[in-house]
Design a protein around this motif. Structure first.
Motif, PDB file in Angstrom:
ATOM      1  N   MET A   1       0.832  -1.194   0.000  1.00 59.34           N
ATOM      2  CA  MET A   1       0.000   0.000   0.000  1.00 59.34           C
ATOM      3  C   MET A   1       0.876   1.257   0.000  1.00 59.34           C
ATOM      4  SD  MET A   1      -3.167   0.895   2.560  1.00 59.34           S
ATOM      5  CE  MET A   1      -2.202   1.157   4.023  1.00 59.34           C
ATOM      6  N   ALA A   2       2.127   1.122  -0.331  1.00 61.48           N
ATOM      7  CA  ALA A   2       3.088   2.210  -0.243  1.00 61.48           C
ATOM      8  C   ALA A   2       2.596   3.507  -0.888  1.00 61.48           C
ATOM      9  CB  ALA A   2       4.413   1.777  -0.845  1.00 61.48           C
ATOM     10  N   ASN A   3       2.429   3.539  -2.200  1.00 59.40           N
ATOM     11  CA  ASN A   3       2.007   4.762  -2.873  1.00 59.40           C
ATOM     12  C   ASN A   3       0.743   4.592  -3.690  1.00 59.40           C
ATOM     13  OD1 ASN A   3       4.046   6.553  -2.008  1.00 59.40           O
ATOM     14  ND2 ASN A   3       5.483   5.612  -3.426  1.00 59.40           N
ATOM     15  N   GLU A   4       0.118   3.438  -3.604  1.00 54.89           N
ATOM     16  CA  GLU A   4      -1.053   3.196  -4.423  1.00 54.89           C
ATOM     17  C   GLU A   4      -2.301   3.783  -3.784  1.00 54.89           C
ATOM     18  OE1 GLU A   4      -1.926  -1.369  -3.259  1.00 54.89           O
ATOM     19  OE2 GLU A   4       0.037  -0.877  -4.067  1.00 54.89           O
ATOM     20  N   GLU A   5      -3.215   4.238  -4.649  1.00 55.22           N
ATOM     21  CA  GLU A   5      -4.462   4.769  -4.121  1.00 55.22           C
ATOM     22  C   GLU A   5      -5.335   3.631  -3.605  1.00 55.22           C
ATOM     23  OE1 GLU A   5      -6.294   6.865  -7.337  1.00 55.22           O
ATOM     24  OE2 GLU A   5      -6.982   5.056  -8.319  1.00 55.22           O
ATOM     25  N   VAL A   6      -6.197   3.974  -2.676  1.00 53.22           N
ATOM     26  CA  VAL A   6      -7.114   3.018  -2.073  1.00 53.22           C
ATOM     27  C   VAL A   6      -8.508   3.388  -2.566  1.00 53.22           C
ATOM     28  CG1 VAL A   6      -8.053   2.135   0.088  1.00 53.22           C
ATOM     29  CG2 VAL A   6      -5.645   2.807  -0.042  1.00 53.22           C
ATOM     30  N   ILE A   7      -9.129   2.509  -3.321  1.00 53.76           N
ATOM     31  CA  ILE A   7     -10.463   2.793  -3.848  1.00 53.76           C
ATOM     32  C   ILE A   7     -11.493   2.294  -2.843  1.00 53.76           C
ATOM     33  CG2 ILE A   7     -12.071   2.434  -5.747  1.00 53.76           C
ATOM     34  CD1 ILE A   7      -9.622   1.965  -7.550  1.00 53.76           C
ATOM     35  N   LYS A  72      -5.848   8.977   3.580  1.00 50.98           N
ATOM     36  CA  LYS A  72      -5.089   9.981   2.844  1.00 50.98           C
ATOM     37  C   LYS A  72      -5.000   9.624   1.351  1.00 50.98           C
ATOM     38  CE  LYS A  72      -1.553  11.456   5.041  1.00 50.98           C
ATOM     39  NZ  LYS A  72      -0.230  11.527   5.682  1.00 50.98           N
ATOM     40  N   LYS A  73      -4.910   8.329   1.068  1.00 49.90           N
ATOM     41  CA  LYS A  73      -4.752   7.857  -0.314  1.00 49.90           C
ATOM     42  C   LYS A  73      -6.068   7.420  -0.946  1.00 49.90           C
ATOM     43  CE  LYS A  73      -0.119   6.356   0.745  1.00 49.90           C
ATOM     44  NZ  LYS A  73       0.763   5.250   0.990  1.00 49.90           N
ATOM     45  N   ALA A  74      -7.160   7.639  -0.226  1.00 52.49           N
ATOM     46  CA  ALA A  74      -8.460   7.133  -0.687  1.00 52.49           C
ATOM     47  C   ALA A  74      -8.983   7.879  -1.907  1.00 52.49           C
ATOM     48  CB  ALA A  74      -9.475   7.217   0.439  1.00 52.49           C
ATOM     49  N   LYS A  75      -9.548   7.095  -2.789  1.00 51.38           N
ATOM     50  CA  LYS A  75     -10.292   7.622  -3.933  1.00 51.38           C
ATOM     51  C   LYS A  75     -11.686   7.039  -3.792  1.00 51.38           C
ATOM     52  CE  LYS A  75     -10.559   7.701  -8.935  1.00 51.38           C
ATOM     53  NZ  LYS A  75     -11.433   6.721  -9.530  1.00 51.38           N
ATOM     54  N   ILE A  76     -12.671   7.922  -3.685  1.00 53.55           N
ATOM     55  CA  ILE A  76     -14.036   7.467  -3.478  1.00 53.55           C
ATOM     56  C   ILE A  76     -14.682   7.205  -4.826  1.00 53.55           C
ATOM     57  CG2 ILE A  76     -16.300   8.079  -2.556  1.00 53.55           C
ATOM     58  CD1 ILE A  76     -14.750   9.750  -0.453  1.00 53.55           C
ATOM     59  N   ALA A  77     -15.273   6.017  -4.946  1.00 51.69           N
ATOM     60  CA  ALA A  77     -15.949   5.611  -6.178  1.00 51.69           C
ATOM     61  C   ALA A  77     -17.343   6.234  -6.190  1.00 51.69           C
ATOM     62  CB  ALA A  77     -16.025   4.095  -6.261  1.00 51.69           C
ATOM     63  N   ASP A  78     -17.449   7.391  -6.805  1.00 51.92           N
ATOM     64  CA  ASP A  78     -18.732   8.082  -6.965  1.00 51.92           C
ATOM     65  C   ASP A  78     -19.118   8.056  -8.439  1.00 51.92           C
ATOM     66  OD1 ASP A  78     -19.285   8.821  -4.344  1.00 51.92           O
ATOM     67  OD2 ASP A  78     -18.214  10.720  -4.488  1.00 51.92           O
ATOM     68  N   ASN A  79     -20.311   8.512  -8.725  1.00 52.59           N
ATOM     69  CA  ASN A  79     -20.785   8.596 -10.107  1.00 52.59           C
ATOM     70  C   ASN A  79     -20.576   7.282 -10.848  1.00 52.59           C
ATOM     71  OD1 ASN A  79     -21.317  11.351  -9.622  1.00 52.59           O
ATOM     72  ND2 ASN A  79     -19.203  11.863 -10.133  1.00 52.59           N
TER      73      ASN A  79
END
Length: 157
Positions: A1-7, A72-79
């Motif tokens: 999980m070093a630099n990858e975004e978390v969906i 901090k690395k989260a990307k929220i799955a919207d739309n």
């Protein structure tokens, strides 16, 4: 999980935020009280309550750091586009071998819960479903062999 975004789904993001808040406020105070009490017993070398509380404190602080990094690395799955499977999609599958329908919600790895029919997009089935459309046939390698599904429906609940 070093630099990858978390969906994450919006719901998953909110749950992680709530867990982090609980750990930082309530659980830290409870542990501080336990440590203070354990220290009052004296002789820390042979004080099992103290060592247990210190172990729990290390676990707690590690979990707090993990959650902070994830958020901090989260990307929220919207739309969510219901024309193809994405994180947040609810899919209805037809199991060809057993002639039955099953429903799953595609979620991020930290939200997965098989008992709740929430599968990670990183799981074998989740990966096979990503970007698929209604009518597609999906074959998944499982421990008991290849399982074939037909994608019947994609929706957002």
């Amino acid at each position: 999980m070093a630099n990858e975004e978390v969906i994450l789904t919006r719901e998953g993001f909110t749950k992680l935020e709530q867990e982090l808040e609980e750990l930082k406020t309530v659980k830290r105070k409870e542990l501080a009280t336990r440590l203070k009490t354990a220290i009052s017993y004296g002789d820390l070398k042979e004080n099992s309550e103290y060592h247990s509380a210190k172990d729990d404190q290390a676990f707690l602080e590690t979990r707090i750091l993990t959650l902070e990094q994830m958020l901090k690395k989260a990307k929220i799955a919207d739309n969510i586009d219901t024309s193809k499977v994405n994180v947040g999609s609810v899919v209805v599958l037809y199991d060809v071998e057993f002639a039955e329908k099953i429903q799953y919600r595609i979620v991020g790895p930290s939200e997965a819960d098989v008992l709740e029919n929430r599968i990670s997009y990183e799981s074998p089935l989740g990966m096979s479903l990503m970007n698929r459309t209604v009518g597609d046939k999906i074959s998944v390698n499982a421990p008991m062999g290849v399982i074939t599904y037909e994608l019947l429906e994609i929706r957002v609940d």
